[in-house]
Design a protein around this motif. Structure first.
Motif, PDB file in Angstrom:
ATOM      1  N   PRO A 113       0.810  -1.087   0.105  1.00 49.82           N
ATOM      2  CA  PRO A 113       0.029   0.025   0.008  1.00 49.82           C
ATOM      3  C   PRO A 113       0.977   1.375   0.022  1.00 49.82           C
ATOM      4  N   PHE A 114       0.411   2.403  -0.712  1.00 49.87           N
ATOM      5  CA  PHE A 114       0.949   3.584  -0.607  1.00 49.87           C
ATOM      6  C   PHE A 114       0.759   4.237   0.736  1.00 49.87           C
ATOM      7  N   PHE A 115       1.370   5.270   1.307  1.00 51.74           N
ATOM      8  CA  PHE A 115       1.245   5.933   2.363  1.00 51.74           C
ATOM      9  C   PHE A 115       0.077   6.972   1.907  1.00 51.74           C
ATOM     10  N   ASP A 116      -0.849   7.467   2.723  1.00 49.62           N
ATOM     11  CA  ASP A 116      -1.568   8.398   2.506  1.00 49.62           C
ATOM     12  C   ASP A 116      -1.166   9.708   3.616  1.00 49.62           C
ATOM     13  N   MET A 117      -1.218  10.776   2.953  1.00 48.71           N
ATOM     14  CA  MET A 117      -0.762  12.103   4.182  1.00 48.71           C
ATOM     15  C   MET A 117      -1.023  11.878   5.401  1.00 48.71           C
ATOM     16  N   ALA A 118      -2.370  11.544   5.598  1.00 47.96           N
ATOM     17  CA  ALA A 118      -3.045  11.142   6.733  1.00 47.96           C
ATOM     18  C   ALA A 118      -2.243  10.157   7.829  1.00 47.96           C
ATOM     19  N   ASP A 119      -1.443   9.442   7.104  1.00 44.66           N
ATOM     20  CA  ASP A 119      -0.721   8.398   7.916  1.00 44.66           C
ATOM     21  C   ASP A 119       0.610   9.221   8.527  1.00 44.66           C
ATOM     22  N   PHE A 120       1.027  10.397   8.095  1.00 44.94           N
ATOM     23  CA  PHE A 120       1.994  11.112   8.786  1.00 44.94           C
ATOM     24  C   PHE A 120       1.512  12.166   9.697  1.00 44.94           C
ATOM     25  N   ALA A 121       0.226  12.235  10.105  1.00 48.74           N
ATOM     26  CA  ALA A 121      -0.445  13.409  10.677  1.00 48.74           C
ATOM     27  C   ALA A 121       0.080  13.422  12.255  1.00 48.74           C
ATOM     28  N   GLU A 122       0.589  12.497  12.943  1.00 49.57           N
ATOM     29  CA  GLU A 122       0.950  12.599  14.156  1.00 49.57           C
ATOM     30  C   GLU A 122       2.308  12.999  14.328  1.00 49.57           C
ATOM     31  N   THR A 123       3.287  13.084  13.161  1.00 50.18           N
ATOM     32  CA  THR A 123       4.463  13.424  13.204  1.00 50.18           C
ATOM     33  C   THR A 123       5.174  14.459  12.359  1.00 50.18           C
ATOM     34  N   VAL A 124       4.194  14.797  11.606  1.00 52.30           N
ATOM     35  CA  VAL A 124       4.461  15.923  10.560  1.00 52.30           C
ATOM     36  C   VAL A 124       3.482  17.117  10.693  1.00 52.30           C
ATOM     37  N   ASP A 125       3.606  18.316  10.672  1.00 54.78           N
ATOM     38  CA  ASP A 125       2.902  19.484  10.704  1.00 54.78           C
ATOM     39  C   ASP A 125       2.082  19.625   9.752  1.00 54.78           C
ATOM     40  N   PRO A 126       0.513  20.193  10.032  1.00 57.85           N
ATOM     41  CA  PRO A 126      -0.445  20.117   8.825  1.00 57.85           C
ATOM     42  C   PRO A 126       0.119  20.821   7.684  1.00 57.85           C
ATOM     43  N   ALA A 127       0.929  22.040   7.759  1.00 62.39           N
ATOM     44  CA  ALA A 127       1.382  22.909   6.482  1.00 62.39           C
ATOM     45  C   ALA A 127       2.510  22.163   5.739  1.00 62.39           C
ATOM     46  N   THR A 128       3.102  21.213   6.309  1.00 57.84           N
ATOM     47  CA  THR A 128       4.255  20.572   5.501  1.00 57.84           C
ATOM     48  C   THR A 128       3.425  19.397   4.826  1.00 57.84           C
ATOM     49  N   LEU A 129       2.562  18.852   5.544  1.00 56.33           N
ATOM     50  CA  LEU A 129       1.736  17.916   4.775  1.00 56.33           C
ATOM     51  C   LEU A 129       0.936  18.525   3.804  1.00 56.33           C
ATOM     52  N   GLU A 130       0.263  19.749   3.696  1.00 54.70           N
ATOM     53  CA  GLU A 130      -0.374  20.282   2.610  1.00 54.70           C
ATOM     54  C   GLU A 130       0.316  20.719   1.589  1.00 54.70           C
ATOM     55  N   LYS A 131       1.702  20.909   1.888  1.00 53.49           N
ATOM     56  CA  LYS A 131       2.699  21.394   0.796  1.00 53.49           C
ATOM     57  C   LYS A 131       3.008  19.985   0.014  1.00 53.49           C
ATOM     58  N   SER A 132       3.093  18.942   0.653  1.00 52.80           N
ATOM     59  CA  SER A 132       3.533  17.518  -0.026  1.00 52.80           C
ATOM     60  C   SER A 132       2.187  17.032  -0.838  1.00 52.80           C
ATOM     61  N   ARG A 133       1.072  17.579  -0.303  1.00 51.29           N
ATOM     62  CA  ARG A 133      -0.207  17.128  -1.185  1.00 51.29           C
ATOM     63  C   ARG A 133      -0.315  17.895  -2.369  1.00 51.29           C
ATOM     64  N   GLN A 134       0.228  19.215  -2.549  1.00 53.30           N
ATOM     65  CA  GLN A 134       0.036  20.152  -3.591  1.00 53.30           C
ATOM     66  C   GLN A 134       1.170  19.596  -4.606  1.00 53.30           C
ATOM     67  N   LEU A 135       2.348  19.332  -3.862  1.00 53.20           N
ATOM     68  CA  LEU A 135       3.474  18.650  -4.989  1.00 53.20           C
ATOM     69  C   LEU A 135       3.080  17.537  -5.646  1.00 53.20           C
ATOM     70  N   GLN A 136       2.321  16.690  -5.152  1.00 64.06           N
ATOM     71  CA  GLN A 136       1.882  15.232  -5.713  1.00 64.06           C
ATOM     72  C   GLN A 136       0.689  15.899  -6.665  1.00 64.06           C
ATOM     73  N   GLU A 137       0.033  16.566  -6.500  1.00 65.70           N
ATOM     74  CA  GLU A 137      -1.031  17.194  -7.574  1.00 65.70           C
ATOM     75  C   GLU A 137      -0.379  17.839  -8.590  1.00 65.70           C
ATOM     76  N   ARG A 138       0.533  18.399  -8.397  1.00 64.67           N
ATOM     77  CA  ARG A 138       1.392  19.273  -9.663  1.00 64.67           C
ATOM     78  C   ARG A 138       2.225  18.316 -10.240  1.00 64.67           C
ATOM     79  N   GLY A 139       2.639  17.252  -9.686  1.00 63.40           N
ATOM     80  CA  GLY A 139       3.308  16.232 -10.313  1.00 63.40           C
ATOM     81  C   GLY A 139       2.716  14.905 -10.722  1.00 63.40           C
ATOM     82  N   GLY A 140       1.225  15.097 -10.795  1.00 63.41           N
ATOM     83  CA  GLY A 140       0.258  14.263 -11.260  1.00 63.41           C
ATOM     84  C   GLY A 140       0.358  12.663 -10.791  1.00 63.41           C
TER      85      GLY A 140
END
Length: 142
Positions: A113-140
């Motif tokens: 299985p792939f990680f979801d950004m929610a899997d990192f919510a306990e250890t990574v701050d929301p702003a960093t997770l949101e930036k990763s989500r945006q990068l995934q969208e831009r990268g397809g």
């Protein structure tokens, strides 16, 4: 749930056989089943490791090793990316994959299985997770 399904063979058998017309048609029919079921997001076969390279990171630095990687016990020969409801569903689809004995007595499909950004919510701050989500969208991706 997105999963990656890798096809594995042994390093010793790598590149010794190409798919026959019959095997190609069987795999094409299997892929068509995956497409018609709406789970196939992508996938490809991979050329033998002699056409590739490994980038190795150690405490002493970074090095590049050209293929082939015959010392490897397992070589990834291809992959699929599937969207399934559960790991159990992915296993059921994997069990339907056509087997071709010309590639050795043992062939393995590994499902991860792939990680979801929610899997990192306990250890990574929301702003960093949101930036990763945006990068995934831009990268397809994802």
């Amino acid at each position: 749930m997105r999963v990656m399904v890798t096809t594995k063979g042994t390093g010793a058998d790598e590149g010794k056989a190409r798919p026959s017309q019959e095997m190609f048609e069987k795999m094409q029919a299997y892929n068509e089943l995956l497409v018609n079921a709406g789970i196939l997001l992508g996938g490809e076969g991979l050329k033998p490791s002699e056409a590739g390279a490994q980038v190795v990171f150690t405490a002493g630095g970074t090095s590049v090793v050209d293929g082939p990687f015959t010392e490897s016990k397992e070589i990834i020969a291809g992959y699929w990316i599937w969207e399934v409801s559960s790991l159990a569903e992915a296993v059921e689809w994997a069990k339907r994959c056509p087997f071709d004995p010309q590639y050795g007595a043992t062939q393995t499909l590994e499902i991860r299985p792939f990680f979801d950004m929610a899997d990192f919510a306990e250890t990574v701050d929301p702003a960093t997770l949101e930036k990763s989500r945006q990068l995934q969208e831009r990268g397809g991706e994802g």
